[in-house]
Design an enzyme around this catalytic site. Structure first.
Site: not given
Length: 480
Positions: A252-254
């Site tokens: 994920s981007k996080r």
């Protein structure tokens, strides 16, 4: 039947590595099978649309070379290829389901909570909506319509029975209908939901192989029931395994870089990215790891897509990128590196020569500024312990003597290039009855102040020039 695959992204932002893998597999299967690869823009979730995202999709496919045969920009026999332009189509098919009793109008407000019938508690809860509007009589429906009450159209699912389907990757899957809710097909604004539009479009566009992430397996029974309600052939479903980060969590981007643009910005080559993500779920059945796009088209086989989650390892991606950089023509590598050279490197050094020297060592071009920083300035505080090398049997004392002798041997040179520097250093080693290693080691440390450099001592000296090389040698002697 001719193979037709599709890539159907939503224009909601960047191109995720997981999305790109789906596009790649669909593209490879179409090309391997001499079929068609279709691009469809799924923009029915108007609230999540991001400006310029469609351009990002086009640019991403273009830069990676995943050419589509049909799509919004190319046209084709089953367009339009943008879902927001197909709203009348979805209404037509939703009305067919209503007429055949496979769907119903739901007038409930969003805040209304489902009421679970007491007699069903022992059988487990029905997920989501409880289907109350599906029990309205025709008269009650007409009454609500006459009042102008807004409604959505929901799929009507018989709670009895099970849906069994075969996924190409995960095999036979059985789902009890009690675990399914009556999903919304058409929203109040006339836009279809993702699930409904997918089924209608995949059928009308003749898609034979549907590839998507395994997170959609739980929704697939609803798709199957829709296909059956319409009396349509069911395409092959190929659910792809998750891609996980180093911590075992879904990418994920996080958790770090997951966007294609992030990797391109670091200097990863599109062909290296495709090479790497092809291996995230697909096994070629051999030890081969380096693949060109042509190789992938020739060897890709959906039968070798596995169930196990794939681990995204940027270290492995960087290594593969280095292999692809090595395979570039020198002028192509130089053009790539130029984007990352600091301005002063471009101004003060022969970057064509430098590019040729480091091409075999660069894995991530974004590292070039740190790799070449020693050329711009020598950190005078580097540890003198770097001169001690067990393999070359060098000591502080031996290195000091060697550098003093090299200073004397190199100072008289009229020409300062590889053809003059190397013979002088080699002659000195021969005169001392020494191997070349114990001579090159202190010279490289003196010139760079580093234990690891992207090129050898002679090449560094040539890049630095005579004056700066001798200055650094003199500094090392003084420190030693």
């Amino acid at each position: 039947m001719a193979v037709r695959t599709r890539f159907a992204p939503s224009p909601t932002g960047y191109m995720h590595i997981g999305n790109l893998r789906t596009a790649l597999y669909a593209y490879l299967h179409a090309r391997k099978s001499k079929g068609k690869f279709v691009l469809r823009i799924e923009d029915t979730d108007q609230a999540r649309l991001v400006a310029d995202s469609v351009k990002v999709i086009y640019d991403s496919l273009a830069v990676t070379g995943l050419e589509h045969d049909e799509g919004p920009d190319k046209g084709g026999p089953v367009g339009p290829y943008v879902q927001s332009e197909r709203r009348p189509v979805y209404k037509e098919y939703a009305d067919k389901l209503l007429a055949d009793g496979h769907a119903y109008r739901c007038f409930c407000e969003k805040e209304q909570k489902p009421e679970q019938p007491a007699q069903e508690e022992h059988e487990g809860p029905i997920l989501g909506y409880d289907g109350r509007c599906g029990k309205l009589s025709a008269g009650e429906v007409e009454e609500k319509l006459a009042k102008g009450l807004p409604y959505v159209i929901r799929q009507k699912i018989d709670r009895e029975g099970k849906t069994v389907f075969k996924d190409f990757v995960y095999g036979d899957i059985e789902v009890d209908h009690k675990q399914l809710d009556d999903q919304i097909l058409l929203k109040r604004d006339g836009y279809p939901t993702y699930n409904f539009a997918n089924v209608v479009d995949d059928h009308l566009m003749g898609i034979t192989h549907v590839m998507r992430g395994c997170e959609y397996i739980s929704s697939t029974p609803k798709y199957i029931l829709l296909y059956r309600a319409f009396g349509w052939d069911i395409p092959e479903h190929i659910h792809l395994p998750h891609i996980l980060n180093a911590d075992g969590r879904k990418l994920s981007k996080r958790e770090g870089s997951v966007a294609l643009s992030d990797f391109l910005g670091k200097g990863y080559l599109p062909e290296a990215i495709l090479n790497y993500i092809a291996l995230l779920g697909w096994n070629p059945g051999t030890e081969q790891e380096f693949f060109t796009k042509a190789d992938l088209i020739e060897k890709f086989d959906i039968a070798r897509i596995g169930k196990a989650p794939a681990m995204f390892d940027e270290v492995k991606l960087a290594w593969l990128n280095g292999q692809h950089i090595k395979a570039l023509k020198p002028e192509a590598a130089h053009a790539l590196f130029l984007k990352f050279y600091p301005e002063k490197i471009v101004k003060d050094f022969d970057t064509v020569k430098l590019s040729g020297l480091i091409q075999g060592k660069v894995e991530k071009p974004c590292d070039i500024p740190s790799m070449t920083a020693f050329l711009l300035a020598l950190d005078g505080n580097y540890a003198t312990e770097l001169f001690v090398n067990k393999k070359n049997k060098t000591t502080l004392e031996s290195c000091k003597a060697t550098l003093a002798d090299l200073q004397a041997a190199l100072s008289p040179l009229a020409a300062w290039n590889h053809d003059s520097i190397y013979p002088a250093v080699s002659a000195y080693a021969e005169a001392k009855a020494s191997k070349i290693g114990p001579v090159m080691w202190p010279l490289r440390i003196a010139l760079s102040g580093l234990a690891v450099t992207p090129t050898g001592a002679i090449e560094i000296a040539e890049l630095l020039g005579k004056e700066e090389s001798l200055r650094r040698i003199a500094l090392a002697i003084a420190r030693l």
